[in-house]
Design a protein around this motif. Sequence first.
Motif, PDB file in Angstrom:
ATOM      1  N   MET A  13       0.821  -1.210   0.000  1.00  0.00           N
ATOM      2  CA  MET A  13       0.000   0.000   0.000  1.00  0.00           C
ATOM      3  C   MET A  13       0.854   1.260   0.000  1.00  0.00           C
ATOM      4  O   MET A  13       0.541   2.237  -0.685  1.00  0.00           O
ATOM      5  CB  MET A  13      -0.924   0.017   1.216  1.00  0.00           C
ATOM      6  N   VAL A  14       1.935   1.245   0.771  1.00  0.00           N
ATOM      7  CA  VAL A  14       2.812   2.417   0.838  1.00  0.00           C
ATOM      8  C   VAL A  14       3.340   2.769  -0.546  1.00  0.00           C
ATOM      9  O   VAL A  14       3.424   3.938  -0.920  1.00  0.00           O
ATOM     10  CB  VAL A  14       3.981   2.160   1.805  1.00  0.00           C
ATOM     11  N   MET A  64      -9.116   7.952   7.740  1.00  0.00           N
ATOM     12  CA  MET A  64      -9.832   8.705   6.716  1.00  0.00           C
ATOM     13  C   MET A  64      -9.105   8.626   5.374  1.00  0.00           C
ATOM     14  O   MET A  64      -9.730   8.469   4.325  1.00  0.00           O
ATOM     15  CB  MET A  64      -9.963  10.166   7.146  1.00  0.00           C
ATOM     16  N   ALA A  65      -7.777   8.723   5.410  1.00  0.00           N
ATOM     17  CA  ALA A  65      -6.991   8.644   4.183  1.00  0.00           C
ATOM     18  C   ALA A  65      -7.103   7.255   3.550  1.00  0.00           C
ATOM     19  O   ALA A  65      -7.262   7.117   2.332  1.00  0.00           O
ATOM     20  CB  ALA A  65      -5.524   8.976   4.472  1.00  0.00           C
ATOM     21  N   GLY A 115      -7.264   4.580  -0.174  1.00  0.00           N
ATOM     22  CA  GLY A 115      -6.540   3.308  -0.082  1.00  0.00           C
ATOM     23  C   GLY A 115      -6.955   2.277  -1.118  1.00  0.00           C
ATOM     24  O   GLY A 115      -6.205   1.379  -1.458  1.00  0.00           O
ATOM     25  N   ARG A 116      -8.198   2.386  -1.600  1.00  0.00           N
ATOM     26  CA  ARG A 116      -8.738   1.479  -2.636  1.00  0.00           C
ATOM     27  C   ARG A 116      -8.571   0.013  -2.253  1.00  0.00           C
ATOM     28  O   ARG A 116      -8.156  -0.811  -3.059  1.00  0.00           O
ATOM     29  CB  ARG A 116      -8.089   1.747  -3.983  1.00  0.00           C
ATOM     30  N   ASP A 134     -13.998   1.870   1.454  1.00  0.00           N
ATOM     31  CA  ASP A 134     -14.259   2.913   0.465  1.00  0.00           C
ATOM     32  C   ASP A 134     -15.412   3.783   0.955  1.00  0.00           C
ATOM     33  O   ASP A 134     -16.549   3.600   0.591  1.00  0.00           O
ATOM     34  CB  ASP A 134     -14.606   2.281  -0.881  1.00  0.00           C
ATOM     35  N   VAL A 135     -15.105   4.716   1.839  1.00  0.00           N
ATOM     36  CA  VAL A 135     -16.114   5.584   2.424  1.00  0.00           C
ATOM     37  C   VAL A 135     -15.765   7.027   2.084  1.00  0.00           C
ATOM     38  O   VAL A 135     -14.833   7.589   2.633  1.00  0.00           O
ATOM     39  CB  VAL A 135     -16.187   5.416   3.953  1.00  0.00           C
TER      40      VAL A 135
END
Length: 235
Positions: free
Chosen positions: A153-154, A196-197, A202-203, A208-209
């Motif tokens: 993810m990073v 939140m990020a 982040g997909r 997914d909010v």
Amino acid sequence: MKRIAVGYEYLCRIVMMIAVAHIAWLAHTLLGLVVYGLFPSTAALYGTYRSWLLDVEDRSWTVKRTWITFHRIWVEERNSANLFGWPQALIWVLLIWEYWLVQHNDMGVIGIGVSGALLVLNIFYGLFVLLSWAVRANFDEKPMWVVRTSLSMVVARPLCSLMVVCLFMLTLWAYYTWPGLAVAFGFAVPVFATMMAVYSWGRMPGMDVHVLEPKDAESSAEHSGKRTVSEAGQK
């Protein structure tokens, strides 16, 4: 005008929820005598925010609901969170020590390069740590899967990583400018910003909010509890 009033009240409830989560984090960390309570409290903080974000029907949480949610997760995480968190902490202590050692010893031009490399490595590792707890809060998978997913993810979600860093730096600036905020919200704000990020950029499956305002929706009971990768993929 009514919409503004409702929005202001809703924002105040979010602030209250974060403040209560911060107090719960402190109380449960002390309850576990710090050594045993720190990482379960961190896991509970991420888990509480996850539950709040997925509660699409009603995010106007009361103090009682925030506290009960936090405590329930803390009890569940007492052993597994320590097994996950302490190895991370030891690695980070080593990295910070190496950086401090290079900074306080004259190594010439090579020292400048090594110092820069260690700084980048520390930032990368800090970003990985913040994201790893978010991933762990959402998926009931083994630690190594969480580590691999967080590392990917990073690198593979640069916008998410950038937002986590920017929000973290913004939080530090606010805490430096207004020290009272650090006392009132502490570690709870950086974790909230990270979640939140992750949920916005982040997909990841089930994460997914984009809308924070409460809305009419079907029961959110299906979101309760962690999910495996296969369950997330079915959504």
